[in-house]
Write a protein that holds these residues in place. Structure first.
Motif, PDB file in Angstrom:
ATOM      1  N   ARG B   9      23.643  11.142  46.464  1.00 57.48           N
ATOM      2  CA  ARG B   9      22.549  11.501  45.565  1.00 57.48           C
ATOM      3  C   ARG B   9      22.601  10.630  44.296  1.00 57.48           C
ATOM      4  O   ARG B   9      21.592  10.119  43.833  1.00 57.48           O
ATOM      5  CB  ARG B   9      22.675  12.985  45.187  1.00 57.48           C
ATOM      6  CG  ARG B   9      21.393  13.608  44.687  1.00 57.48           C
ATOM      7  CD  ARG B   9      21.629  15.047  44.316  1.00 57.48           C
ATOM      8  NE  ARG B   9      22.001  15.864  45.461  1.00 57.48           N
ATOM      9  CZ  ARG B   9      21.110  16.434  46.281  1.00 57.48           C
ATOM     10  NH1 ARG B   9      19.836  16.262  46.075  1.00 57.48           N
ATOM     11  NH2 ARG B   9      21.508  17.172  47.287  1.00 57.48           N
ATOM     12  N   LYS B 132       4.742  16.419  50.556  1.00 54.72           N
ATOM     13  CA  LYS B 132       6.054  17.061  50.681  1.00 54.72           C
ATOM     14  C   LYS B 132       6.839  16.933  49.382  1.00 54.72           C
ATOM     15  O   LYS B 132       6.794  15.897  48.714  1.00 54.72           O
ATOM     16  CB  LYS B 132       6.856  16.385  51.796  1.00 54.72           C
ATOM     17  CG  LYS B 132       6.490  16.874  53.186  1.00 54.72           C
ATOM     18  CD  LYS B 132       7.453  16.248  54.174  1.00 54.72           C
ATOM     19  CE  LYS B 132       7.010  16.503  55.606  1.00 54.72           C
ATOM     20  NZ  LYS B 132       7.768  15.663  56.534  1.00 54.72           N
ATOM     21  N   ALA B 133       7.580  17.980  49.015  1.00 53.88           N
ATOM     22  CA  ALA B 133       8.376  17.931  47.784  1.00 53.88           C
ATOM     23  C   ALA B 133       9.659  17.148  48.006  1.00 53.88           C
ATOM     24  O   ALA B 133      10.217  16.586  47.078  1.00 53.88           O
ATOM     25  CB  ALA B 133       8.703  19.336  47.304  1.00 53.88           C
ATOM     26  N   SER B 134      10.154  17.141  49.258  1.00 55.42           N
ATOM     27  CA  SER B 134      11.360  16.373  49.517  1.00 55.42           C
ATOM     28  C   SER B 134      11.405  15.924  50.968  1.00 55.42           C
ATOM     29  O   SER B 134      10.800  16.541  51.843  1.00 55.42           O
ATOM     30  CB  SER B 134      12.611  17.195  49.189  1.00 55.42           C
ATOM     31  OG  SER B 134      12.679  18.294  50.064  1.00 55.42           O
ATOM     32  N   LYS B 141      18.496  15.796  50.761  1.00 53.97           N
ATOM     33  CA  LYS B 141      17.048  15.732  50.607  1.00 53.97           C
ATOM     34  C   LYS B 141      16.711  14.976  49.330  1.00 53.97           C
ATOM     35  O   LYS B 141      17.354  15.159  48.302  1.00 53.97           O
ATOM     36  CB  LYS B 141      16.481  17.156  50.538  1.00 53.97           C
ATOM     37  CG  LYS B 141      16.409  17.779  51.915  1.00 53.97           C
ATOM     38  CD  LYS B 141      15.770  19.128  51.867  1.00 53.97           C
ATOM     39  CE  LYS B 141      15.550  19.620  53.285  1.00 53.97           C
ATOM     40  NZ  LYS B 141      15.259  21.046  53.349  1.00 53.97           N
ATOM     41  N   VAL B 142      15.699  14.120  49.430  1.00 50.11           N
ATOM     42  CA  VAL B 142      15.334  13.287  48.293  1.00 50.11           C
ATOM     43  C   VAL B 142      13.852  13.459  48.019  1.00 50.11           C
ATOM     44  O   VAL B 142      13.059  13.604  48.953  1.00 50.11           O
ATOM     45  CB  VAL B 142      15.623  11.796  48.586  1.00 50.11           C
ATOM     46  CG1 VAL B 142      15.425  10.950  47.343  1.00 50.11           C
ATOM     47  CG2 VAL B 142      17.018  11.619  49.133  1.00 50.11           C
ATOM     48  N   ALA B 143      13.475  13.458  46.730  1.00 49.76           N
ATOM     49  CA  ALA B 143      12.052  13.511  46.393  1.00 49.76           C
ATOM     50  C   ALA B 143      11.418  12.174  46.788  1.00 49.76           C
ATOM     51  O   ALA B 143      11.939  11.115  46.444  1.00 49.76           O
ATOM     52  CB  ALA B 143      11.876  13.751  44.896  1.00 49.76           C
ATOM     53  N   ASN B 146      10.857   9.424  44.170  1.00 50.14           N
ATOM     54  CA  ASN B 146      11.994   8.585  43.772  1.00 50.14           C
ATOM     55  C   ASN B 146      12.127   7.384  44.702  1.00 50.14           C
ATOM     56  O   ASN B 146      12.392   6.272  44.276  1.00 50.14           O
ATOM     57  CB  ASN B 146      13.294   9.389  43.810  1.00 50.14           C
ATOM     58  CG  ASN B 146      13.357  10.405  42.687  1.00 50.14           C
ATOM     59  OD1 ASN B 146      12.331  10.724  42.090  1.00 50.14           O
ATOM     60  ND2 ASN B 146      14.535  10.918  42.420  1.00 50.14           N
TER      61      ASN B 146
END
Lengths: 330, 294
Positions: B9, B132-134, B141-143, B146
């Motif tokens: 992360r 989708k939020a992530s 899980k990544v936004a 980003n």
């Protein structure tokens, strides 16, 4: 041979009139505060003049030096109980040491990188006073700074403090005048005009650059200490990067390498700020427009405009005299 | 604290912000190489791009691709006009470097305060670009926003590289950076290339600013700190060298993210400036040994 008084009669009258006006206005606490602040910024602008105007070293980090002076003075006074005047002097000396340390690498760098280093320095000091909360009080700052005590005379009003500040302004101007008209001053100017040629003349360029930085830092640190005593409150927001740009603008607006320039610059910019105080949103915009107008139209500052006008008038009267001469001959 | 998902992360976070520094740093270096100047308003080009992008995407309701393209075009014009009608005019008056630096500092103030008047003096919300939020990435899980920043930065850097090395115009730009007189004698319009260099770096900064909108929100000081980090990156890599700027930018991305995670959140920015000052003191030529000493 003219005496000093005869030669500078106009200037002396102007200064006397201004002093009287200032003293009358300063009966009100608020005006006394403004007049004191003008003096403090004039000292900073003067110190920048030594560094930028005479030696040609740009600094966009003087707010950092100003902050060091203010915080060291305040902390010495409040945490360690050092007498207030001694704290002021020590604050200035610590700032000078900081300036000296920055100058060692800075004196090697070419223009762009010098300004980069000074910006980084200013930003670092700003961030440290903002985050080192146990010592500096963080973003809330430090309040209730005691009055300045000058040999038993407590400066317990803005008026008294402002008078003391302006005495120091006069001393600074004298010191600047003496430095500039000495061997050191000539070395500074030689470095500004051409560092390579200066080195050829046997001037130790690095040493003089460091000296200019140290002198400038000392004066700025002292101004920072005075600011703390005058306001009785300091917080990081006074010392951000914009403030550094403003210091440069004050100097440029007044005119570099002049006696009156720094005072005129700081007075005008501070008055603009006070007049537009209620329009906080426009304040920055007005400053920005100010900077651009100065750069584009009056690069020699207010004093430069005055000299240009004088030169133009002289030319005109010379022309007239010539015409009369021609008419007489004909 | 040192488990794989945590590190992963952090690495993604570092790459995201580091790639922004990298592209902005390339802009600094490009301008320095082509015109020998420094632009303190770089971060404000990024911030302005975010506001312009927000206007196209949210206020005018255009689709996201079109918004990005229009932001690119608008910011290109802003950069071009700045160089041709402000900097050049000042230079023709015989202004020294110090005055140009102050001019860009003034511009920076003008932009930061101007957007507060035109748009808003508070942080504006940039609507989510993806539904989708992530998204899952390896084990975490990544936004997606980003990842979008990282993708746009990477594409910009690669595109810039090919533009400079494989196109006629890029060659002309490199030529006028190398020797202005020689370049103009073989028929290159040096003034135009300088303007386009500023335009390009402003456009890249603006597009990145728009991409950063959903991550940080859109506000007037958005670019200030980013620009200074990018600046630090460009210096560390060797000011004037665009590949050095990439390495330097990524380096500061990692320093900042890992300092915040393992040392101190409050001091993450202080550390960046301390490193920058140390580098300027001991090795001002940077990794790629660009000449910066008198």
């Amino acid at each position: 041979m003219k005496t000093f008084v005869q030669k500078n009669l106009k200037a002396i009258i102007a200064v006397a009139v201004l002093v009287v006006i200032a003293l009358v206005l300063a009966q009100k606490t608020y005006y006394a505060l403004i007049i004191g602040l003008i003096g403090i910024y004039a000292i900073v602008a003067d110190s920048l003049d030594i560094l930028f105007g005479y030696t040609g070293q740009i600094s966009l980090g003087h707010a950092g030096l100003f902050a060091i002076g203010a915080y060291v003075t305040t902390l010495l006074r409040m945490r360690l109980g050092v007498p207030s005047l001694v704290a002021l002097v020590l604050g200035a000396i610590v700032t000078m040491l900081a300036g000296f340390l920055v100058a060692i690498p800075a004196s090697k760098l070419v223009k762009h990188f010098l300004s980069l280093l000074m910006i980084a320095f200013g930003q670092m000091v700003y961030l440290i006073v903002n985050t080192w909360t146990p010592v500096t009080g963080g973003s809330l700052g430090i309040g209730e700074i005691p009055y300045l005590n000058v040999f038993g005379l407590v400066l317990n009003s803005n008026l008294k403090c402002a008078i003391f500040i302006w005495i120091l302004v006069a001393v600074c101007m004298l010191v600047k005048y003496r430095i500039i008209n000495s061997r050191t001053g000539r070395a500074f100017i030689a470095i500004r005009e051409n560092p390579v040629a200066a080195r050829g003349l046997g001037i130790d360029v690095r040493r003089y650059k460091i000296m200019a930085f140290a002198i400038s830092a000392f004066l700025t640190g002292m101004a920072g200490g005075l600011y703390a005593y005058l306001r009785g409150f300091i917080s990081p927001e006074t010392f951000n990067g914009t403030q550094s740009t403003l210091f440069m603008t004050m100097l440029l607006f007044g005119g570099i390498t002049t006696v009156a320039g720094p005072v005129i610059g700081s007075a005008v910019l501070l008055l603009v700020k006070e007049v537009f105080q209620s329009l906080a949103l426009y304040q920055g915009l007005i400053y920005a427009v100010f900077i651009l107008i100065i750069l584009f139209f009056f690069p020699n500052g207010a004093v430069g405009v005055y000299y240009n006008m004088q030169a133009a008038m002289k030319k005109k009267s010379n022309k007239k005299a010539e015409e009369q001469e021609v008419a007489k001959n004909a | 604290m040192f488990t794989f998902p945590v590190i992963l992360r952090l690495v993604i976070g570092a790459l995201m912000i580091g790639s922004v520094y990298a592209v902005l740093g390339m802009g600094y270096s490009l301008i320095y190489k082509a015109t020998g100047l420094m632009n303190l308003a770089m971060g404000d080009f990024l911030m302005l791009g975010a506001f312009v992008g927000l206007t196209f995407y949210k206020t005018l309701g255009l689709n996201i691709y079109l918004s990005f393209i229009l932001t690119f075009v608008v910011m290109f014009i802003v950069g071009y006009v700045t160089q041709r009608y402000l900097i050049t005019v000042l230079l023709n008056k015989g202004a020294s470097f110090s005055y140009i630096i102050l001019c860009t500092a003034g511009l920076s103030m003008l932009f930061q305060n101007g957007v507060q008047l035109i748009w808003a003096p508070f942080t504006l919300q940039f609507p989510a670009i993806f539904s989708k939020a992530s998204v899952p990435f390896l084990s975490i899980k990544v936004a997606p926003e980003n990842l979008l920043v990282l993708a746009i930065a990477t594409v910009s850097a690669v595109a810039l590289h090919f533009f400079l090395n494989k196109t006629r115009f890029g060659t002309a730009m490199r030529a006028s950076a190398l020797d202005q007189t020689a370049a103009s004698s073989v028929g290159i319009d040096v003034g135009l290339t300088k303007g386009i260099t500023w335009g390009l770096s402003a456009a890249l900064a603006g597009v990145l600013g728009m991409a950063l909108g959903p991550v940080y929100g859109v506000y007037s000081a958005l670019g200030a700190m980013i620009a200074q980090k990018a600046f630090a990156g460009a210096v560390t890599g060797g000011y004037g060298n665009i590949y050095g700027a990439v390495i330097g930018g990524l380096f500061y991305g990692f320093v900042e993210t890992f300092t915040a995670a393992y040392v101190s959140t409050a001091y993450k920015d202080v550390i960046t400036f301390v490193i920058l000052i140390v580098i300027l003191s001991v090795a001002p030529n940077g990794i790629f040994k660009e000449k910066v000493i008198e």
